[in-house]
Enzyme design. Sequence first.
Site, PDB file in Angstrom:
ATOM      1  N   ASN A   1       0.798  -1.232   0.000  1.00  0.00           N
ATOM      2  CA  ASN A   1       0.000   0.000   0.000  1.00  0.00           C
ATOM      3  C   ASN A   1       0.832   1.286   0.000  1.00  0.00           C
ATOM      4  OD1 ASN A   1      -2.545   1.653   0.919  1.00  0.00           O
ATOM      5  ND2 ASN A   1      -1.027   1.984   2.544  1.00  0.00           N
TER       6      ASN A   1
ATOM      7  N   ALA B   1       4.951  10.995 -12.885  1.00  0.00           N
ATOM      8  CA  ALA B   1       5.725   9.869 -12.337  1.00  0.00           C
ATOM      9  C   ALA B   1       4.808   8.923 -11.566  1.00  0.00           C
ATOM     10  CB  ALA B   1       6.831  10.404 -11.432  1.00  0.00           C
ATOM     11  N   TYR B   2       3.847   9.482 -10.861  1.00  0.00           N
ATOM     12  CA  TYR B   2       2.904   8.655 -10.094  1.00  0.00           C
ATOM     13  C   TYR B   2       2.147   7.720 -11.038  1.00  0.00           C
ATOM     14  CZ  TYR B   2      -1.063   7.503  -7.045  1.00  0.00           C
ATOM     15  OH  TYR B   2      -2.018   6.829  -6.302  1.00  0.00           O
TER      16      TYR B   2
ATOM     17  N   VAL C   1       2.940   6.704 -14.026  1.00  0.00           N
ATOM     18  CA  VAL C   1       3.829   5.682 -14.604  1.00  0.00           C
ATOM     19  C   VAL C   1       4.137   4.598 -13.568  1.00  0.00           C
ATOM     20  CG1 VAL C   1       6.150   5.272 -15.527  1.00  0.00           C
ATOM     21  CG2 VAL C   1       4.794   7.208 -16.362  1.00  0.00           C
TER      22      VAL C   1
ATOM     23  N   VAL D   1      -9.942   9.014  -2.656  1.00  0.00           N
ATOM     24  CA  VAL D   1     -10.271   8.906  -1.225  1.00  0.00           C
ATOM     25  C   VAL D   1      -9.688  10.073  -0.445  1.00  0.00           C
ATOM     26  CG1 VAL D   1     -10.020   7.447   0.817  1.00  0.00           C
ATOM     27  CG2 VAL D   1     -10.266   6.395  -1.437  1.00  0.00           C
TER      28      VAL D   1
ATOM     29  N   THR E   1      -7.737  11.289   1.977  1.00  0.00           N
ATOM     30  CA  THR E   1      -6.580  11.013   2.849  1.00  0.00           C
ATOM     31  C   THR E   1      -5.611  12.171   2.656  1.00  0.00           C
ATOM     32  OG1 THR E   1      -5.401   9.883   1.083  1.00  0.00           O
ATOM     33  CG2 THR E   1      -6.794   8.494   2.503  1.00  0.00           C
TER      34      THR E   1
HETATM   35  N1  LIG Z   1      -6.088   8.587  -1.651  1.00  0.00           N
HETATM   36  C1  LIG Z   1      -6.444   8.376  -2.920  1.00  0.00           C
HETATM   37  O1  LIG Z   1      -7.322   9.081  -3.483  1.00  0.00           O
HETATM   38  C2  LIG Z   1      -5.840   7.246  -3.691  1.00  0.00           C
HETATM   39  C3  LIG Z   1      -6.332   7.005  -4.994  1.00  0.00           C
HETATM   40  C4  LIG Z   1      -5.790   5.945  -5.722  1.00  0.00           C
HETATM   41  C5  LIG Z   1      -4.806   5.158  -5.171  1.00  0.00           C
HETATM   42  N2  LIG Z   1      -4.342   5.436  -3.917  1.00  0.00           N
HETATM   43  C6  LIG Z   1      -3.293   4.560  -3.391  1.00  0.00           C
HETATM   44  O2  LIG Z   1      -3.668   4.093  -2.122  1.00  0.00           O
HETATM   45  C7  LIG Z   1      -2.487   3.861  -1.333  1.00  0.00           C
HETATM   46  C8  LIG Z   1      -2.589   4.567  -0.007  1.00  0.00           C
HETATM   47  O3  LIG Z   1      -2.789   5.946  -0.265  1.00  0.00           O
HETATM   48  P1  LIG Z   1      -3.236   6.989   0.881  1.00  0.00           P
HETATM   49  O4  LIG Z   1      -4.199   7.896   0.236  1.00  0.00           O
HETATM   50  O5  LIG Z   1      -3.571   6.257   2.124  1.00  0.00           O
HETATM   51  O6  LIG Z   1      -1.841   7.788   1.054  1.00  0.00           O
HETATM   52  P2  LIG Z   1      -1.260   8.580   2.318  1.00  0.00           P
HETATM   53  O7  LIG Z   1      -2.358   9.005   3.219  1.00  0.00           O
HETATM   54  O8  LIG Z   1      -0.373   9.615   1.734  1.00  0.00           O
HETATM   55  O9  LIG Z   1      -0.385   7.470   3.071  1.00  0.00           O
HETATM   56  C9  LIG Z   1       0.757   6.937   2.441  1.00  0.00           C
HETATM   57  C10 LIG Z   1       1.377   5.894   3.329  1.00  0.00           C
HETATM   58  O10 LIG Z   1       2.540   5.399   2.650  1.00  0.00           O
HETATM   59  C11 LIG Z   1       3.643   5.476   3.561  1.00  0.00           C
HETATM   60  N3  LIG Z   1       4.917   5.665   2.890  1.00  0.00           N
HETATM   61  C12 LIG Z   1       5.277   6.645   2.039  1.00  0.00           C
HETATM   62  N4  LIG Z   1       6.562   6.505   1.684  1.00  0.00           N
HETATM   63  C13 LIG Z   1       7.022   5.407   2.325  1.00  0.00           C
HETATM   64  C14 LIG Z   1       8.262   4.744   2.381  1.00  0.00           C
HETATM   65  N5  LIG Z   1       9.333   5.174   1.693  1.00  0.00           N
HETATM   66  N6  LIG Z   1       8.378   3.625   3.141  1.00  0.00           N
HETATM   67  C15 LIG Z   1       7.329   3.175   3.860  1.00  0.00           C
HETATM   68  N7  LIG Z   1       6.125   3.771   3.863  1.00  0.00           N
HETATM   69  C16 LIG Z   1       5.982   4.878   3.106  1.00  0.00           C
HETATM   70  C17 LIG Z   1       3.314   6.677   4.451  1.00  0.00           C
HETATM   71  O11 LIG Z   1       4.106   6.627   5.622  1.00  0.00           O
HETATM   72  P3  LIG Z   1       4.649   7.990   6.337  1.00  0.00           P
HETATM   73  O12 LIG Z   1       3.513   8.484   7.205  1.00  0.00           O
HETATM   74  O13 LIG Z   1       5.834   7.548   7.111  1.00  0.00           O
HETATM   75  O14 LIG Z   1       4.974   8.958   5.230  1.00  0.00           O
HETATM   76  C18 LIG Z   1       1.841   6.444   4.682  1.00  0.00           C
HETATM   77  O15 LIG Z   1       1.632   5.476   5.676  1.00  0.00           O
HETATM   78  C19 LIG Z   1      -1.320   4.319  -2.189  1.00  0.00           C
HETATM   79  O16 LIG Z   1      -0.760   3.201  -2.862  1.00  0.00           O
HETATM   80  C20 LIG Z   1      -1.969   5.258  -3.186  1.00  0.00           C
HETATM   81  O17 LIG Z   1      -1.237   5.379  -4.379  1.00  0.00           O
HETATM   82  C21 LIG Z   1      -4.821   6.452  -3.163  1.00  0.00           C
END
Ligand SMILES: NC(=O)c1ccc[n+]([C@@H]2O[C@H](COP(=O)([O-])OP(=O)(O)OC[C@H]3O[C@@H](n4cnc5c(N)ncnc54)[C@H](OP(=O)(O)O)[C@@H]3O)[C@@H](O)[C@H]2O)c1
Length: 258
Positions: free
Chosen positions: A83, A178-179, A181, A214, A216
């Site tokens: 994730n 980049a995201y 890709v 979502v 977040t």
């Molecule tokens: N939110 C959306 O609308 C959406 C849409 C499509 C897909 N997604 C996908 O859903 C997933 C979760 O997204 P989210 O919205 O929950 O994102 P988020 O709130 O930004 O959380 C990202 C998480 O990834 C961790 N992370 C980032 N870099 C890291 C690293 N180098 N090593 C370990 N952990 C790391 C962060 O930890 P830290 O707190 O330590 O930074 C955090 O726990 C992602 O794969 C994202 O691409 C999200």
Amino acid sequence: MEKVAVVTGANRGLGREVAKKLAARGYRVVGTVRDVAAGELMRDRYATEGLAFTPLAVDVTAEDAGARLFAAVPDGVDVVVNNAAVLLDGFDVEVVDRTLAVNWYGAVRVAEALLPALRDGGRLVNVSSGMADEAGLEPALRARLQDEALDRRGIDALMAEFRGSVAAGARSGWPRSAYRVSKVAIDAWTRHLARALAGDPRRLRVNAVCPGWVSTDMGGPAAPRSVEQGAASILWATEVPPDGPSGGFFRDGRPAAW
Ligand SMILES: NC(=O)c1ccc[n+]([C@@H]2O[C@H](COP(=O)([O-])OP(=O)(O)OC[C@H]3O[C@@H](n4cnc5c(N)ncnc54)[C@H](OP(=O)(O)O)[C@@H]3O)[C@@H](O)[C@H]2O)c1
């Protein structure tokens, strides 16, 4: 036997919700965090609710991340939710490097370390994005991504090519994100893994999921979907049965176009 799950990026956003829901479903959840103190607080708070959460300090870009994850599941693992990801502003070679380090190379590191530990019927869930929809890609790139011979090394080579084109300031058919890709790479690799694991006696299931847009830190406050809704889309793939789909891309439990 105790059910075990690994969730990367378990301290906030979708990862936190997925980790909590899996713990509520009876899994011992190993959740990666980068802030150890915050992870320990989560562990203690969840323990008061009867939830088993083990924080593991892992940065997925670190060389030793795979070894640390593998060591954290000595008796095997049933579910891996890949994730952790970043969505960075801008588009230059530095953004490409930082994005691919987490979203592509980091995700591969996590999965390749834990695939040997997956138990019978184990599920790997790669969290992707609707932005990875391949329909909008230039046809030549789309054909390369959908080539059944494309394996992880081939995707690495494509990522190197993408980076090179950005470094050279060339247009060369790649999306200017980049995201996007990185998530296209995850999807292509999910298809490859499912093919490569098709004969594995453990009946492993490997799927990519989109949580939707979502609210977040990543999605921002304008996003229409709640964390619970997005997490449900991810959790669906953690319950795919051993004879269920593998190598697909799903949103809310329904197949989505690549
Ligand atoms: N939110 C959306 O609308 C959406 C849409 C499509 C897909 N997604 C996908 O859903 C997933 C979760 O997204 P989210 O919205 O929950 O994102 P988020 O709130 O930004 O959380 C990202 C998480 O990834 C961790 N992370 C980032 N870099 C890291 C690293 N180098 N090593 C370990 N952990 C790391 C962060 O930890 P830290 O707190 O330590 O930074 C955090 O726990 C992602 O794969 C994202 O691409 C999200």
